[in-house]
Motif scaffolding. Structure first.
Motif, mmCIF file in Angstrom:
data_model
loop_
_atom_site.group_PDB
_atom_site.id
_atom_site.type_symbol
_atom_site.label_atom_id
_atom_site.label_comp_id
_atom_site.label_asym_id
_atom_site.label_seq_id
_atom_site.Cartn_x
_atom_site.Cartn_y
_atom_site.Cartn_z
ATOM 1 N N ASN A 51 5.467 7.168 -7.501
ATOM 2 C CA ASN A 51 5.566 7.924 -6.383
ATOM 3 C C ASN A 51 6.895 8.661 -6.124
ATOM 4 O OD1 ASN A 51 2.977 7.678 -4.598
ATOM 5 N ND2 ASN A 51 3.340 5.792 -5.335
ATOM 6 N N GLY A 52 7.640 8.323 -7.274
ATOM 7 C CA GLY A 52 8.928 9.215 -7.279
ATOM 8 C C GLY A 52 9.661 8.984 -5.868
ATOM 9 N N VAL A 53 9.513 7.866 -5.346
ATOM 10 C CA VAL A 53 10.172 7.693 -4.044
ATOM 11 C C VAL A 53 11.496 7.051 -4.182
ATOM 12 C CG1 VAL A 53 8.347 7.940 -2.410
ATOM 13 C CG2 VAL A 53 8.597 5.767 -3.550
ATOM 14 N N PRO A 103 4.587 11.605 -0.550
ATOM 15 C CA PRO A 103 4.740 10.153 -0.893
ATOM 16 C C PRO A 103 5.580 9.646 0.016
ATOM 17 C CG PRO A 103 4.752 11.344 -2.953
ATOM 18 C CD PRO A 103 4.721 12.222 -1.957
ATOM 19 N N GLN A 104 6.689 10.456 0.639
ATOM 20 C CA GLN A 104 7.875 9.785 1.305
ATOM 21 C C GLN A 104 7.050 9.651 2.867
ATOM 22 O OE1 GLN A 104 8.293 12.046 -1.011
ATOM 23 N NE2 GLN A 104 10.100 11.461 -1.785
ATOM 24 N N MET A 112 3.940 8.429 3.231
ATOM 25 C CA MET A 112 2.990 7.504 3.119
ATOM 26 C C MET A 112 3.804 6.174 3.543
ATOM 27 S SD MET A 112 0.471 8.154 -0.100
ATOM 28 C CE MET A 112 0.080 9.693 -0.529
ATOM 29 N N THR A 113 3.824 5.921 5.024
ATOM 30 C CA THR A 113 4.584 4.935 5.193
ATOM 31 C C THR A 113 3.838 3.876 6.340
ATOM 32 O OG1 THR A 113 5.540 5.965 7.348
ATOM 33 C CG2 THR A 113 6.983 6.062 5.019
ATOM 34 N N SER A 116 -6.179 -1.829 0.584
ATOM 35 C CA SER A 116 -5.497 -0.635 0.015
ATOM 36 C C SER A 116 -5.959 0.491 -0.652
ATOM 37 C CB SER A 116 -4.615 -1.271 -0.987
ATOM 38 O OG SER A 116 -5.275 -2.131 -2.184
ATOM 39 N N VAL A 118 0.690 -1.219 0.012
ATOM 40 C CA VAL A 118 0.088 -0.007 0.043
ATOM 41 C C VAL A 118 0.834 1.035 -0.026
ATOM 42 C CG1 VAL A 118 -2.090 1.018 1.037
ATOM 43 C CG2 VAL A 118 -1.684 -1.183 1.145
ATOM 44 N N PHE A 119 2.055 0.999 0.741
ATOM 45 C CA PHE A 119 2.836 2.193 0.844
ATOM 46 C C PHE A 119 4.167 2.082 -0.085
ATOM 47 C CE2 PHE A 119 0.486 2.237 4.971
ATOM 48 C CZ PHE A 119 -0.293 3.326 4.557
ATOM 49 N N LYS A 160 12.247 1.797 0.793
ATOM 50 C CA LYS A 160 12.970 1.564 2.008
ATOM 51 C C LYS A 160 13.441 0.188 2.082
ATOM 52 C CE LYS A 160 12.256 3.438 6.220
ATOM 53 N NZ LYS A 160 11.253 4.082 7.114
ATOM 54 N N MET A 182 -6.207 4.594 0.582
ATOM 55 C CA MET A 182 -5.951 5.684 -0.291
ATOM 56 C C MET A 182 -7.085 6.813 0.216
ATOM 57 S SD MET A 182 -3.071 5.502 -1.735
ATOM 58 C CE MET A 182 -2.187 4.224 -0.751
ATOM 59 N N ALA A 192 6.524 4.057 -0.524
ATOM 60 C CA ALA A 192 7.650 4.692 -0.015
ATOM 61 C C ALA A 192 8.367 3.649 0.999
ATOM 62 C CB ALA A 192 7.393 5.835 0.888
ATOM 63 N N THR A 193 7.659 2.667 1.767
ATOM 64 C CA THR A 193 8.166 1.626 2.577
ATOM 65 C C THR A 193 8.786 0.561 1.842
ATOM 66 O OG1 THR A 193 5.976 2.397 3.761
ATOM 67 C CG2 THR A 193 7.243 0.037 4.424
#
Lengths: 517, 82
Positions: free
Chosen positions: A268-270, B57-58, B60-61, B37, A238-239, A245, B41, A241-242
């Motif tokens: 998301n360009g992460v 976006p960074q 969203m963890t 999911s 879902v995320f 990482k 959102m 960015a996670t």
């Protein structure tokens, strides 16, 4: 000698006792610990008097317990059946009934749903992984891990015995159970270990839930060679960015998932500035990877090799294509060549071998092939094509239902056989229209389907998700398609939507999509 | 109160007002399947509109959105002057 899937754990526990076998979040199990927990669960299962080949349900989100459950069941001589906790209760109940599952392995977080499942259906006599629950015997994980790790299997298991059953949605209603053996699972593990040169130094990112066979790279190949599997949690999907990482921080060397997971990271360009020096391989399967996304990803991860893996669940996987370079055009990526210990045929509509370069259905006969469909010999027989050798020995080829053509020894996937339609007498590949739409810069995803407008007449409709912030008009998209496709293949209608209904593995649910629009 | 507004949104908008559900601030929303999911959102969209913030976006963890309590904490940190 390793001839059962559970032997991979015992063997790696002897060779690499202190290496990490599975990781999930902050939890990590070494091979020594993994062997102990596997034996503890197997012992507990035997106190419940399970018999050889008993089906045991795994009702878990991705977690460290999924690994323990899989190997505990296999070590006990049982057959594991993944049940997706995200699926509707009725589907879970169908699987439990169809497979005659009496023992369910789960986690407290699923307590409410498990109660609902067992409320109407009382096939289940024991639930492992829950505190006390009404109407059923429960055994907590704490007591599993307090149990003895010494047990003797009261019967013998062979490599040709059943190991797991994965259910997939049949195109006609009822889910069907695909039976795999220890042999097919280990064959897959050995083939992939060699193909991707996987060793104990590798760290494999496992993104797929266990009811999806992409997961077998992490659960079978990794323990075979003593590598570490890092299980990505559901939330990672879902995320994005996670997810980015996780690949960086866990120093993953191999990533295997559906394209969607990787496309989400991109969108998301992460990942822009993230260096991933460890990542050797990105494997993807399940759906075609639109070249425009693959191009960007390969540019960003320039030191990583990419491999397109293909195969229906009935064969686990059977072909691969290592991308030789960043794709320049928007032509679909080939599925490549069959791997070792695998034979194939391409048959035309009349069941004859297709002439070189001509389109036909792909048939596969492989070491990774299923045993058949659970309790459905008629369907099993229908799915197979028998070829008689001069020796009199028959080989059963699985009919994939996928259309391919071969050029210079490379197989190209053209779409599902039942995804090919006739429009005003012309044969049209709906998949080709989708690929064409996705090549447009403003289109994020596309799904093309047909609607019957008269008895003998179909019209093509496309549903499209636009890229973020795009306000592209339907007319422009139609104009774009008209330049690339024959007129009869251009959809009569394009609908702009926000998202598609999806399965828990991220694939588009086409039936639900058509019904919703 | 913020915590209750988020819980209400999940119950009313994502679960269509199903009455027998109970959500605690510490419940693992994705892990338990309380939120899927797509629902997450929509929930993030709601949180943005409701609090006048933009979730990058960074941000969203899992750490920020695993539970209602984590969301409340995140919103507190993200609000201007908050």
């Amino acid at each position: 000698m390793i001839y059962l899937l559970s032997h991979t754990i015992t063997d790696s526990a002897r060779r690499f006792p202190d290496r990490a076998a599975f990781r999930f979040g902050k939890v990590s199990l070494t091979y020594r610990e993994m062997e102990q927990r596997m034996n503890q669960l197997a012992g507990v299962l035997h106190t419940l008097n399970i018999k050889k080949g008993d089906r045991i349900g795994i009702y878990l989100n991705r977690s460290i317990e999924t690994a323990i459950a899989i190997f505990g069941i296999l070590q006990a001589g049982g057959v594991y059946v993944p049940i997706d906790p995200k699926a509707p209760i009725t589907r879970s109940q169908f699987l439990i009934e169809d497979c005659e599952i009496e023992i369910l392995i789960t986690q407290p977080v699923q307590g409410k749903k498990v109660s609902q499942i067992i409320k109407d259906k009382n096939n289940i006599r024991t639930v492992i992984g829950l505190p006390e629950t009404e109407g059923v015997k429960t055994i907590s994980w704490e007591s599993v891990f307090a149990a003895s790790a010494a047990f003797d299997l009261p019967f013998r298991i062979l490599e040709k015995d059943l190991a797991y059953i994965i259910y997939t949605s049949g195109s006609t209603g009822q889910p069907k159970g695909i039976m795999h053996t220890h042999y097919s699972g280990l064959s897959y593990a050995r083939l992939t270990a060699e193909l991707y040169q996987i060793t104990e130094q590798d760290r494999i990112g496992n993104h797929a839930p266990i009811h999806f066979d992409i997961s077998t790279l992490g659960y079978f190949t990794s323990p075979l060679v003593g590598a570490c599997t890092v299980i990505a949690s559901d939330a990672v999907t879902v995320f994005p960015a996670t997810l980015g990482k996780l690949i960086a921080e866990e120093a993953l060397t191999i990533w295997y998932s559906v394209p969607l997971a990787l496309i989400q990271i991109l969108q998301n360009g992460v990942l822009a500035d993230q260096a991933l020096p460890h990542l050797r391989w990105v494997l993807y399967a399940g759906e075609p990877f639109p070249p425009k996304y693959l191009r960007t990803l390969m540019q960003q991860w320039s030191a990583t090799r990419f491999s397109n893996v293909y195969g229906p669940t009935e064969t686990n996987a059977c072909t691969y294509y290592h991308l030789p370079e960043i794709p320049i055009t928007d032509d679909p990526i080939p599925i490549g060549q069959v791997w070792k210990n695998t034979d194939y045929l391409i048959l035309d509509e009349e069941g004859k071998e297709a002439a070189p370069g001509m389109t036909g259905e792909l048939l596969i006969c492989s070491a990774t092939q299923m045993l058949g469909y659970w309790r459905n010999p008629a369907l099993t027989e229908k799915s197979l094509h028998s070829v008689l050798a001069a020796t009199g020995q028959a080989s059963a080829f699985y009919k994939t239902g996928d259309l391919v053509k071969e050029e210079d020894g490379i197989l190209h996937f053209l779409g599902r056989k039942d995804f090919q339609v006739k429009i005003r007498g012309h044969r049209v590949e709906l998949g080709a229209i989708e690929a064409c739409l996705v090549a447009h810069a403003s289109v994020r995803e596309a799904a093309v389907y047909t609607v019957r407008i008269a008895e003998e007449s179909l019209k093509i409709v496309a549903a499209v998700i636009l890229a973020a912030d795009s306000e592209e008009s339907v007319n422009n998209l139609l104009y774009f398609l008209k330049e690339k496709l024959p007129l009869y293949a251009v959809p009569e209608e394009i609908k702009i939507v926000k998202d598609f209904p999806r399965t828990s593995s991220g694939k588009i649910k086409r039936g639900a999509l058509v019904a919703a629009l | 109160m913020l915590e209750q507004r988020i819980i209400n949104y999940i119950l009313e908008e994502l679960h269509g007002g199903q009455s027998d559900l109970k959500i605690l601030p510490e419940d693992d929303l994705l892990g338990s399947g309380l939120v899927e999911s797509m629902g997450m959102m929509r929930l993030i969209q709601f949180i943005e509109d409701d609090n006048g913030i933009k979730v990058s976006p960074q941000d969203m963890t899992i750490e920020n959105f695993m539970t209602v309590a984590a969301m409340v904490d995140y919103i507190g940190r993200s609000k201007p002057n908050g």
